[in-house]
Design a protein around this motif. Structure first.
Motif, PDB file in Angstrom:
ATOM      1  N   HIS A 119       0.819  -1.206   0.000  1.00 50.02           N
ATOM      2  CA  HIS A 119       0.000   0.000   0.000  1.00 50.02           C
ATOM      3  C   HIS A 119       0.855   1.261   0.000  1.00 50.02           C
ATOM      4  N   LEU A 120       0.246   2.347  -0.399  1.00 46.48           N
ATOM      5  CA  LEU A 120       0.929   3.632  -0.448  1.00 46.48           C
ATOM      6  C   LEU A 120       0.514   4.536   0.718  1.00 46.48           C
ATOM      7  N   TYR A 121       0.031   3.937   1.797  1.00 46.88           N
ATOM      8  CA  TYR A 121      -0.355   4.714   2.987  1.00 46.88           C
ATOM      9  C   TYR A 121       0.869   5.464   3.513  1.00 46.88           C
ATOM     10  N   PRO A 122       0.663   6.651   4.089  1.00 44.91           N
ATOM     11  CA  PRO A 122       1.804   7.423   4.598  1.00 44.91           C
ATOM     12  C   PRO A 122       2.705   6.647   5.571  1.00 44.91           C
ATOM     13  N   TRP A 123       2.127   5.879   6.484  1.00 47.94           N
ATOM     14  CA  TRP A 123       2.951   5.180   7.477  1.00 47.94           C
ATOM     15  C   TRP A 123       3.767   4.042   6.873  1.00 47.94           C
ATOM     16  N   THR A 174      -4.072   1.871  -3.815  1.00 47.26           N
ATOM     17  CA  THR A 174      -5.439   2.043  -4.307  1.00 47.26           C
ATOM     18  C   THR A 174      -5.414   2.981  -5.515  1.00 47.26           C
ATOM     19  N   ALA A 175      -6.472   2.983  -6.272  1.00 45.35           N
ATOM     20  CA  ALA A 175      -6.550   3.848  -7.451  1.00 45.35           C
ATOM     21  C   ALA A 175      -6.366   5.315  -7.059  1.00 45.35           C
ATOM     22  N   GLU A 176      -6.958   5.711  -5.938  1.00 41.88           N
ATOM     23  CA  GLU A 176      -6.839   7.103  -5.473  1.00 41.88           C
ATOM     24  C   GLU A 176      -5.402   7.437  -5.086  1.00 41.88           C
ATOM     25  N   ASP A 177      -4.748   6.536  -4.356  1.00 43.07           N
ATOM     26  CA  ASP A 177      -3.366   6.782  -3.952  1.00 43.07           C
ATOM     27  C   ASP A 177      -2.420   6.820  -5.148  1.00 43.07           C
ATOM     28  N   ILE A 178      -2.655   5.956  -6.104  1.00 43.16           N
ATOM     29  CA  ILE A 178      -1.819   5.921  -7.311  1.00 43.16           C
ATOM     30  C   ILE A 178      -1.940   7.251  -8.055  1.00 43.16           C
ATOM     31  N   LYS A 179      -3.150   7.746  -8.151  1.00 47.92           N
ATOM     32  CA  LYS A 179      -3.392   9.030  -8.829  1.00 47.92           C
ATOM     33  C   LYS A 179      -2.637  10.153  -8.119  1.00 47.92           C
ATOM     34  N   LYS A 180      -2.693  10.175  -6.780  1.00 47.92           N
ATOM     35  CA  LYS A 180      -1.981  11.197  -5.998  1.00 47.92           C
ATOM     36  C   LYS A 180      -0.474  11.113  -6.224  1.00 47.92           C
ATOM     37  N   ILE A 223       5.408   4.172 -11.147  1.00 50.33           N
ATOM     38  CA  ILE A 223       4.296   3.871 -10.241  1.00 50.33           C
ATOM     39  C   ILE A 223       3.382   2.898 -10.969  1.00 50.33           C
ATOM     40  N   VAL A 224       3.541   1.630 -10.620  1.00 50.51           N
ATOM     41  CA  VAL A 224       2.884   0.544 -11.340  1.00 50.51           C
ATOM     42  C   VAL A 224       1.429   0.389 -10.918  1.00 50.51           C
ATOM     43  N   GLY A 225       1.171   0.539  -9.634  1.00 50.96           N
ATOM     44  CA  GLY A 225      -0.176   0.307  -9.129  1.00 50.96           C
ATOM     45  C   GLY A 225      -0.375  -1.125  -8.691  1.00 50.96           C
ATOM     46  N   TRP A 226      -1.618  -1.438  -8.376  1.00 51.16           N
ATOM     47  CA  TRP A 226      -1.963  -2.757  -7.850  1.00 51.16           C
ATOM     48  C   TRP A 226      -1.697  -3.833  -8.896  1.00 51.16           C
TER      49      TRP A 226
END
Length: 175
Positions: free
Chosen positions: A7-11, A36-42, A54-57
């Protein structure tokens, strides 16, 4: 090739690796696999280094191929949240260890329960320059990277499900 999966969560610290990509040689490709799609976009909007991909899921069945394609696997957890610094035991850590690829990881109590200087290169959590130095060190020192990757793969054998079940069984049946 440097790879982070998850995951791309901050922590989780993927943003620390994304920033470190900008300090690494452009010949060093950094792949972020997951999110997630939203995190990948960010991430795609925020980071524009030519060597950052940034490959994504990706499906779980594909992850072993990403791990084996890497020259370095990075576990950049952050110290800022207790879940990351003290309470996590990321499955990716054990996948990384079993892959036989050298690991660069944050020097946190949660990570130090499993990794040390014999089976990984540890860096100060959240420090982009330290992460860049650690990755560069592994890439430039084949003998050390071979040694730590061999040791982490060997160490991973004690963390399989059968060994875990034996420990639980022995704990439950202790008299």
């Amino acid at each position: 090739i440097v790879v982070y999966t998850g995951h791309l969560y901050p922590w989780k610290g993927a943003d620390v690796l994304a920033k470190a990509a900008g300090l690494l040689s452009e010949e060093v490709l950094v792949y972020l696999v997951g999110g997630t799609a939203e995190d990948i976009k960010k991430f795609r909007k925020k980071y524009h280094f030519s060597n950052l991909k940034i490959v994504g899921w990706r499906p779980p069945s594909e992850i072993p191929f990403w791990l084996k394609a890497a020259d370095v696997l990075v576990l950049p957890n952050q110290a800022s949240e207790k879940i990351s610094s003290h309470y996590t035991s990321p499955l990716k850590l054990f996948e990384y260890m079993a892959s036989g690829v050298p690991i660069v990881a944050s020097n946190l109590p949660s990570i130090r329960e499993i990794l040390d200087e014999k089976n990984a290169v540890l860096f100060l959590a959240g420090d982009i320059k330290e992460l860049e130095k650690a990755v560069s060190f592994v890439l430039q020192n084949k003998d050390i990277s071979d040694r730590i990757s061999y040791q982490s793969c060997l160490d991973s054998k004690q963390y399989n499900w059968l060994e875990r079940a034996k420990k639980i069984w022995n704990l439950v049946n202790k008299k």
